[in-house]
Design a protein around this motif. Sequence first.
Motif, PDB file in Angstrom:
ATOM      1  N   TYR A 165       0.834  -1.200   0.000  1.00 12.23           N
ATOM      2  CA  TYR A 165       0.000   0.000   0.000  1.00 12.23           C
ATOM      3  C   TYR A 165       0.872   1.255   0.000  1.00 12.23           C
ATOM      4  O   TYR A 165       0.598   2.223  -0.713  1.00 12.23           O
ATOM      5  N   ALA A 193      -2.909   5.365  -0.302  1.00 14.10           N
ATOM      6  CA  ALA A 193      -3.454   4.016  -0.176  1.00 14.10           C
ATOM      7  C   ALA A 193      -3.243   3.483   1.240  1.00 14.10           C
ATOM      8  O   ALA A 193      -4.140   2.857   1.823  1.00 14.10           O
ATOM      9  N   TYR A 215      -6.176   2.503   4.137  1.00 16.16           N
ATOM     10  CA  TYR A 215      -6.241   1.280   4.927  1.00 16.16           C
ATOM     11  C   TYR A 215      -6.265   1.620   6.422  1.00 16.16           C
ATOM     12  O   TYR A 215      -7.016   1.003   7.197  1.00 16.16           O
ATOM     13  N   TRP A 249     -10.141  -2.283  -3.979  1.00 16.96           N
ATOM     14  CA  TRP A 249      -9.500  -1.488  -5.028  1.00 16.96           C
ATOM     15  C   TRP A 249      -8.000  -1.340  -4.795  1.00 16.96           C
ATOM     16  O   TRP A 249      -7.184  -1.595  -5.691  1.00 16.96           O
ATOM     17  N   ILE A 250      -7.614  -0.955  -3.588  1.00 19.61           N
ATOM     18  CA  ILE A 250      -6.189  -0.710  -3.356  1.00 19.61           C
ATOM     19  C   ILE A 250      -5.397  -2.016  -3.349  1.00 19.61           C
ATOM     20  O   ILE A 250      -4.236  -2.049  -3.770  1.00 19.61           O
ATOM     21  N   ARG A 287      -4.835  -2.958  -6.940  1.00 20.40           N
ATOM     22  CA  ARG A 287      -3.805  -2.093  -7.506  1.00 20.40           C
ATOM     23  C   ARG A 287      -2.406  -2.555  -7.107  1.00 20.40           C
ATOM     24  O   ARG A 287      -1.468  -2.498  -7.913  1.00 20.40           O
TER      25      ARG A 287
END
Length: 433
Positions: free
Chosen positions: A76, A83, A87, A387-388, A391
Amino acid sequence: MRSSSKAALRAAIGPGLLMAGAAVGVSHLVQATRSGAEYGLLLIPVVLLACLIKYPFLEFGPRYAAATGHNLLVGYRRLGRWALWLYVLVTVGTVFPIQAVVTLTTAGLFALVFDVDMSVTLISAMVLTACIVFLMIGAYKGLDLGMKIIMAALSVSTFVAVMLAFREAPDWGAISGVAEWSRLWSLAGLGFVLALLGWMPIPLDVAAWHSIWTQERARSTGHAPSVRDAVFDFRLGYAGATVIAVFFILLGALLMYSAGASFATGAAAFSAQLVDMYAQSLGEWSRSLIAVAALTTMFSTTLAVTDAYPRVLAALLGMLQDHGDEPRQVDPSRKGRRDVDWWGYRIGLLVIASGALLLIWFAGAQFTRFVDVATILSFLSAPILAWITFRVVTSPDMPAEARPGPGLRALAWVGFILLLGFSLVWAAWRLWA
């Protein structure tokens, strides 16, 4: 499979079952059983859908850890500090409710098994103290071994209970729950479905926990798992958690829905009904045995959750100490070495336990409502975490050969769209209902 490959796989097995042990707690004992008791078999497709759409994002945790040697929090941060902070915000919003719910459930079972007449807050404090003492001495190996034994015992006992519940051929039409269809479209019904989606089989922030446990397993065994072995370990635990969820729905439908029973709102009363359900299926001789098994299961879940959040906090503190430099990579040859700050872990244990106890003190009487609030918070945060995490595993930081293939990517996109859509529907319903 060659013996060396088998040995490597055995060394990798552990974090997936630890994840399953954390899953087979409130989401299964409470939410899945309530689903069967209140809606019959109607919500089995919802549970299976939840397990399917969450699968990619939860699998990405051990995949990333095995491929890079780092946990997802590092991923992250490499994706961007935005990101990592997303979290952190999600974790801050859910940590105390989730810790409180699993502790409260364990406390209710403790009161039932030992016939203790004490406040649920005091029993919860005792449960958390036992978890903290166990974890402060660094007993990851004990946690790992104990979870394997408990998961095996729970799987067998639940399967036997379901089979015995089928001693008389059920009236499938009566327990199908079709009559409850209209009730699902009420605000209360939608809230329950979203709560079920939120924690079934487990919240998405567990992907980061799993990546940290994968690191811890590598240190414990002195063996860094391959991506293939880490994913196999995950699938083993995930499949078990999914099957057991269906078993609990069946038990709720067969033993409670058909009788028109509903669950109590208090933790102790709910626990008593849960044990009664098993006793009706297996016989009165099993009451004490099942009560102890359920308590052991929930204590293991509480132990896993109590371990996970402080590890996340300690990992975050460790990254702050790195001052933006390359994070330290796990060296599996150095057994016993921790890549997270040990003092941060201990402080996290105390802070998170204290916050959970405050919540229990204020809201412990409304147990099922408390569960729904915690699970809905997890559900609403799911699209962000999905989503993160997606990614991270598709970024240049991830080795090309370890990135998810086209099929897994497609499933992740479908899962993300559905999770986002469900969240928007819930928000719109709350605004205009």
